[in-house]
Design an enzyme around this catalytic site. Structure first.
Site, mmCIF file in Angstrom:
data_model
loop_
_atom_site.group_PDB
_atom_site.id
_atom_site.type_symbol
_atom_site.label_atom_id
_atom_site.label_comp_id
_atom_site.label_asym_id
_atom_site.label_seq_id
_atom_site.Cartn_x
_atom_site.Cartn_y
_atom_site.Cartn_z
ATOM 1 N N ASP A 22 0.811 -1.230 -0.016
ATOM 2 C CA ASP A 22 0.012 -0.131 0.065
ATOM 3 C C ASP A 22 0.893 1.195 -0.106
ATOM 4 O OD1 ASP A 22 -1.777 1.892 0.288
ATOM 5 O OD2 ASP A 22 -2.205 1.517 2.535
ATOM 6 N N ASN A 63 -0.494 4.497 -0.591
ATOM 7 C CA ASN A 63 -1.100 5.736 -0.142
ATOM 8 C C ASN A 63 -1.842 5.719 1.254
ATOM 9 O OD1 ASN A 63 -3.488 4.161 -0.759
ATOM 10 N ND2 ASN A 63 -4.298 5.250 -2.489
ATOM 11 N N ASP A 123 -4.036 3.621 2.635
ATOM 12 C CA ASP A 123 -5.631 3.373 2.905
ATOM 13 C C ASP A 123 -5.891 1.917 3.382
ATOM 14 O OD1 ASP A 123 -5.127 2.127 0.347
ATOM 15 O OD2 ASP A 123 -6.778 3.331 -0.651
ATOM 16 N N ASP A 132 -1.527 -1.096 -3.814
ATOM 17 C CA ASP A 132 -1.728 -0.180 -4.834
ATOM 18 C C ASP A 132 -0.595 0.092 -5.774
ATOM 19 O OD1 ASP A 132 -0.146 1.660 -3.558
ATOM 20 O OD2 ASP A 132 -2.014 2.552 -2.646
ATOM 21 N N ASP A 137 -3.751 -9.301 -16.715
ATOM 22 C CA ASP A 137 -4.658 -10.548 -16.547
ATOM 23 C C ASP A 137 -5.723 -10.163 -17.343
ATOM 24 O OD1 ASP A 137 -5.702 -12.839 -15.323
ATOM 25 O OD2 ASP A 137 -4.599 -12.613 -13.378
ATOM 26 N N ASP A 185 -7.194 -15.779 -18.108
ATOM 27 C CA ASP A 185 -7.870 -16.298 -17.111
ATOM 28 C C ASP A 185 -8.920 -17.376 -17.599
ATOM 29 O OD1 ASP A 185 -8.749 -16.235 -14.083
ATOM 30 O OD2 ASP A 185 -10.737 -15.868 -15.092
ATOM 31 N N HIS A 220 -2.441 -16.902 -6.244
ATOM 32 C CA HIS A 220 -3.574 -16.430 -5.537
ATOM 33 C C HIS A 220 -4.701 -17.274 -5.247
ATOM 34 C CE1 HIS A 220 -4.724 -15.888 -9.611
ATOM 35 N NE2 HIS A 220 -5.825 -15.642 -9.215
HETATM 36 C C1 NOJ Z 1 -9.148 -18.182 -11.964
HETATM 37 C C2 NOJ Z 1 -8.334 -17.107 -11.124
HETATM 38 O O1 NOJ Z 1 -7.389 -17.570 -11.126
HETATM 39 C C3 NOJ Z 1 -9.396 -16.876 -9.917
HETATM 40 O O2 NOJ Z 1 -8.826 -16.112 -8.714
HETATM 41 C C4 NOJ Z 1 -10.852 -16.477 -10.321
HETATM 42 O O3 NOJ Z 1 -11.498 -16.384 -9.246
HETATM 43 C C5 NOJ Z 1 -11.180 -17.475 -11.411
HETATM 44 N N1 NOJ Z 1 -10.326 -17.691 -12.501
HETATM 45 C C6 NOJ Z 1 -12.560 -16.764 -11.773
HETATM 46 O O4 NOJ Z 1 -12.137 -15.677 -12.654
#
Ligand code: NOJ
Length: 556
Positions: free
Chosen positions: A21, A23, A25, A29, A98, A202, A328
């Site tokens: 972060d 800024n 909050d 970012d 992405d 994705d 993630h």
């Molecule tokens: C794959 C992504 O990596 C994930 O984080 C997301 O929830 C799903 N696709 C839906 O977009």
């Protein structure tokens, strides 16, 4: 094998909300990213992949996009993004966005227009269907979403249902509509014109649904997936994107593809007519679970080796692997495949095991300092739609609150979404305000600042490892041959390139075990390039390996 930049690259993934972060909050970012570009470069990174930075109501933390050609005010704006892009380029790093085009957010203008009725041109951007049954009140088919109950949401004004294979806030785009495909290309051009170098796409193999949307085989979640994963026109649409874009730009594309094996991957990533440069696979992420992280099984090294080895063998010389053990969407790898007790050793060993293979390393923020799973004390401290959906499913099966909490703490992808631990000051140096999501309390021990000072840290090991990869082309272009496949303790493989050999030895045991060197190797003749213990005593063909020990030898 063609030399392309991405084959020699290391890609660092930023999940922006929790990176840094800048800024004050409490939300990560682009100011924070700008501050940390030198740090990212210092790891040996050649590219940054940003998880979605676009405006989003965050039904799925950015993977529900409300405007594809803008930056979320949470993260900054287009000018700030350009500064980050230039800053990355000045340091010799590429930038990947992405591209989430299987679905949009319900807040996207296209969806809002589609709500206006059948005659609106945007209506056919999505899958709107009448209900079934006598009163038309049953959903159009039996599909279940991956994230939130049924895959159809009813709209009273239209008296129709829309399809969402993820959360309700993520309506699926109808890629069969050529206008939608044109929109996708226009989004790609927008970012490429700005100077972006490529995309992580994705759930890209979900973009083509089977005609007629037939009922699917009943499953607890994602019923119907066989009718849209690698669906009928998936390859065709990806070919269209690739051809139309590649004639004007040099654009890298890595596609995420759940439930895809290495043979299927070749159809998308091999040959002159490839539609992706690589694929993000899932097989090796299921060594301690079945199909999804939540259905836990004991960790099986054999399962892990089988998954990696299949992809290594099938892709070598034909296509290219994306090497990753964290992102993630999964809990932290040390807590899964390694050991929090042998934290440092297993953190280094897992990196060695993965990144000495053939492919492009992807490193997820915090992985390079060995961040581990968080331990929350109540389910309402979690934030993610998937955790809450799983809660419902487990409760239906009779699990108590505390039993589910245990499962969530072990399996939730939110374990990877706690703020990056920069130092031991309040909020781990991530922010000056209270962060949007809880900081793992172990930040006083595990943080970047501390590891910068410590020569022997996991962080410095990652740096060394990537340096070794870059200095020794054998780790980039060499072949892969697995040894001791049946061993439940060791993962051992060799690489061969231009007359040189390398041997990668990794122990997954939590106690010292005797390791018999594979025939044809004499450890006393090898040059030790990497090791995760201070010393590395070895005889020609036998040596004890300590808990989670890793060694990499080069034979010239
Ligand atoms: C794959 C992504 O990596 C994930 O984080 C997301 O929830 C799903 N696709 C839906 O977009």
């Amino acid at each position: 094998m063609k030399n392309e930049w991405y084959k020699e690259a290391v890609i660092y993934q930023i999940w922006p909300r929790s990176f840094k972060d800048g800024n004050g909050d409490g939300i990560g970012d682009l100011h924070g990213v700008l501050e940390k570009l030198d740090y990212i470069k210092s790891l040996g990174a050649d590219a940054i992949w940003f998880s979605p930075l676009y405006p989003s109501p965050n039904a799925d933390y950015g993977y529900d996009i409300a405007d594809y050609k803008n930056i979320s005010p949470d993260y900054g704006d287009l000018d700030l993004f350009k500064q980050v892009l230039d800053g990355a380029h000045e340091r010799g790093m590429k930038v990947l966005m992405d591209l989430v085009v299987n679905h949009t957010s319900i807040d996207h203008q296209w969806f809002q227009e589609s709500l206006k009725g059948k005659d609106n041109p945007y209506h056919d951007y999505y899958f709107w269907r009448k209900g079934k049954g006598k009163d038309g009140k049953k959903p159009p088919n039996n599909w279940l979403s991956c994230f939130e109950g049924g895959a159809w949401e009813y709209n009273k004004d239209l008296d129709e249902y829309y399809l969402h294979v993820f959360a309700k806030g993520q309506p699926d785009l109808n890629m069969d509509n050529p206008k939608v495909r044109d929109e996708v290309k226009s989004i790609m051009r927008f970012w490429l014109d700005m100077g972006v170098d490529g995309f992580r796409e994705d759930v890209i193999t979900y973009i083509s649904k089977k005609e007629g949307l037939p009922n699917g085989f009943p499953l607890p979640i994602a019923t119907g997936v066989e009718h849209y994963n690698k669906g009928p026109h998936c390859h065709e649409y990806l070919t269209e994107f690739r051809q139309d874009i590649m004639k004007d730009y040099d654009c890298f594309m890595v596609g995420e593809s759940p439930m895809t094996n290495s043979k299927d991957a070749l159809k998308y990533t091999a040959g002159e007519d490839k539609v992706l440069d690589m694929m993000i696979s899932f097989d090796h992420m299921q060594a301690d679970c079945l199909v999804t992280d939540t259905i836990v099984t004991p960790f099986s090294l054999k399962k892990l080796k089988k998954a990696f080895t299949n992809w290594q063998n099938d892709l070598y010389g034909r296509s290219w692997n994306a090497l990753y053990i964290e992102n993630h969407d999964h809990p932290r790898v040390i807590s899964r495949y390694g050991s929090e007790k042998f934290w440092k050793e297993s953190g280094k060993m897992l990196a060695t095991m993965c990144y000495m293979q053939c492919g492009t390393p992807f490193v997820y923020q915090g992985q390079e300092i060995g961040m581990v799973n968080n331990h929350l004390t109540s389910v309402d401290q979690f934030k993610d739609v998937v955790t809450f959906n799983n809660e419902k499913l487990f409760k239906k099966l009779g699990f108590s609150d505390s039993a589910y909490l245990k499962i969530a703490n072990r399996t939730s992808r939110e374990n990877a979404r706690t703020p990056v631990q920069w130092d031991k000051s309040k909020y781990a140096g991530f922010s000056t305000a209270e962060p949007w999501f809880s900081v793992n309390p172990n930040y006083t021990d595990i943080n970047v600042k501390q590891q910068e000072k410590d020569k022997d840290s996991i962080l410095n090991y990652y740096r060394k490892l990537f340096k070794v990869r870059k200095e020794n082309k054998i780790f980039i272009y060499g072949d892969y041959k697995e040894h001791m496949h049946e061993s439940k303790d060791f993962y051992v493989y060799e690489r061969n390139y231009e007359g040189k050999k390398a041997l990668v030895i990794c122990s997954f045991a939590d106690e010292t075990k005797t390791f018999r060197v594979p025939a044809g190797f004499d450890l006393t003749k090898g040059k030790l390039l990497l090791q995760n213990y201070k010393d590395a005593p070895a005889r020609a063909n036998i040596c004890p390996l300590r808990p989670y020990e890793a060694r990499v030898y080069l034979f010239e």
